[in-house]
Scaffold this active site. Structure first.
Site, PDB file in Angstrom:
ATOM      1  N   GLU A 106      -7.342   8.153   0.993  1.00 29.67           N
ATOM      2  CA  GLU A 106      -7.050   7.790   2.379  1.00 29.67           C
ATOM      3  C   GLU A 106      -6.636   8.992   3.215  1.00 29.67           C
ATOM      4  O   GLU A 106      -6.131   8.835   4.319  1.00 29.67           O
ATOM      5  CB  GLU A 106      -5.978   6.695   2.439  1.00 29.67           C
ATOM      6  CG  GLU A 106      -4.582   7.132   2.118  1.00 29.67           C
ATOM      7  CD  GLU A 106      -4.217   7.050   0.641  1.00 29.67           C
ATOM      8  OE1 GLU A 106      -3.040   7.227   0.329  1.00 29.67           O
ATOM      9  OE2 GLU A 106      -5.116   6.842  -0.201  1.00 29.67           O
ATOM     10  N   ASN A 160      -3.202  -2.070   0.847  1.00 31.78           N
ATOM     11  CA  ASN A 160      -4.373  -2.509   0.081  1.00 31.78           C
ATOM     12  C   ASN A 160      -4.027  -3.681  -0.834  1.00 31.78           C
ATOM     13  O   ASN A 160      -4.776  -4.651  -0.930  1.00 31.78           O
ATOM     14  CB  ASN A 160      -4.914  -1.356  -0.772  1.00 31.78           C
ATOM     15  CG  ASN A 160      -6.188  -0.774  -0.227  1.00 31.78           C
ATOM     16  OD1 ASN A 160      -6.787  -1.301   0.693  1.00 31.78           O
ATOM     17  ND2 ASN A 160      -6.612   0.327  -0.800  1.00 31.78           N
ATOM     18  N   ILE A 195      -2.358   7.683   5.448  1.00 30.24           N
ATOM     19  CA  ILE A 195      -1.786   6.403   5.844  1.00 30.24           C
ATOM     20  C   ILE A 195      -0.519   6.158   5.034  1.00 30.24           C
ATOM     21  O   ILE A 195      -0.523   6.266   3.811  1.00 30.24           O
ATOM     22  CB  ILE A 195      -2.786   5.252   5.604  1.00 30.24           C
ATOM     23  CG1 ILE A 195      -4.075   5.489   6.384  1.00 30.24           C
ATOM     24  CG2 ILE A 195      -2.163   3.907   5.984  1.00 30.24           C
ATOM     25  CD1 ILE A 195      -5.193   4.527   6.030  1.00 30.24           C
TER      26      ILE A 195
END
Length: 181
Positions: free
Chosen positions: A102, A67, A60
């Protein structure tokens, strides 16, 4: 041998479920590193006989910022969404897995580099079309973009080298303006 009690799982069923849990990432529901390594070893044995084998890795873009701005719960929601799209787009014989953090990965037996790159683009477009809504407020969040690296196995190559080439391709994608393979 005692018969299982009706309504209660047998020892064999319990062991099978335990083994499955040990091979699954709890957040995404994808295969974990243990299952990935096992699948790669088997796929590499087949590729050694001349069948193509490709790998794609997704990350990502700007996930830390995402976040930080929206919270880890929303970050987890995004990872689950990514996993869902990956699982839906790969073929039945492929293995989608969580590589770490991620980063997600898919191993594609019997797929050449062009097939892998085509799949990567379909994944990228599917993720770009997803709408993410913050559950607590109903706020629609910015769309997510991913960088994707692809690599095809080269005869005699070690698994670690294949993954490393794929990882380098992913970071080349990130550093070259994002949203490209």
């Amino acid at each position: 041998i005692p018969m299982p009690t009706p309504g209660r799982p047998s020892i064999r069923d319990s062991l099978s479920r335990s083994e499955e849990r040990a091979r699954t990432d709890t957040l995404t529901g994808l295969a974990n590193r243990r299952a990935l390594d096992e699948f790669l070893r088997k796929a590499l044995a087949t590729a050694a006989w001349g069948e193509p084998l490709s790998v794609l890795m997704l990350d990502i873009d700007h996930f830390k910022t995402f976040n930080d701005n929206f919270g880890h719960g929303v970050g987890d929601q995004v990872l689950r969404l990514m996993a869902k799209v990956l699982r839906e787009k790969v073929r039945e014989q492929d293995l989608p897995a969580r590589y770490g953090g991620e980063e997600l990965i898919a191993v594609l037996p019997d797929a050449d580099l062009a097939t892998c790159a085509d799949l990567a683009e379909r994944i990228r477009h599917a993720l770009a079309e997803c709408t993410i809504t913050r559950r607590s407020t109903g706020e629609v969040l910015p769309s997510i973009s991913v960088s994707i690296g692809v690599a095809q196995y080269r005869a005699g190559e070690a698994i670690v080298d294949l993954i490393e080439r794929c990882d380098r391709a992913l970071y080349l994608d990130k550093s070259s303006g994002l949203k490209r393979i």
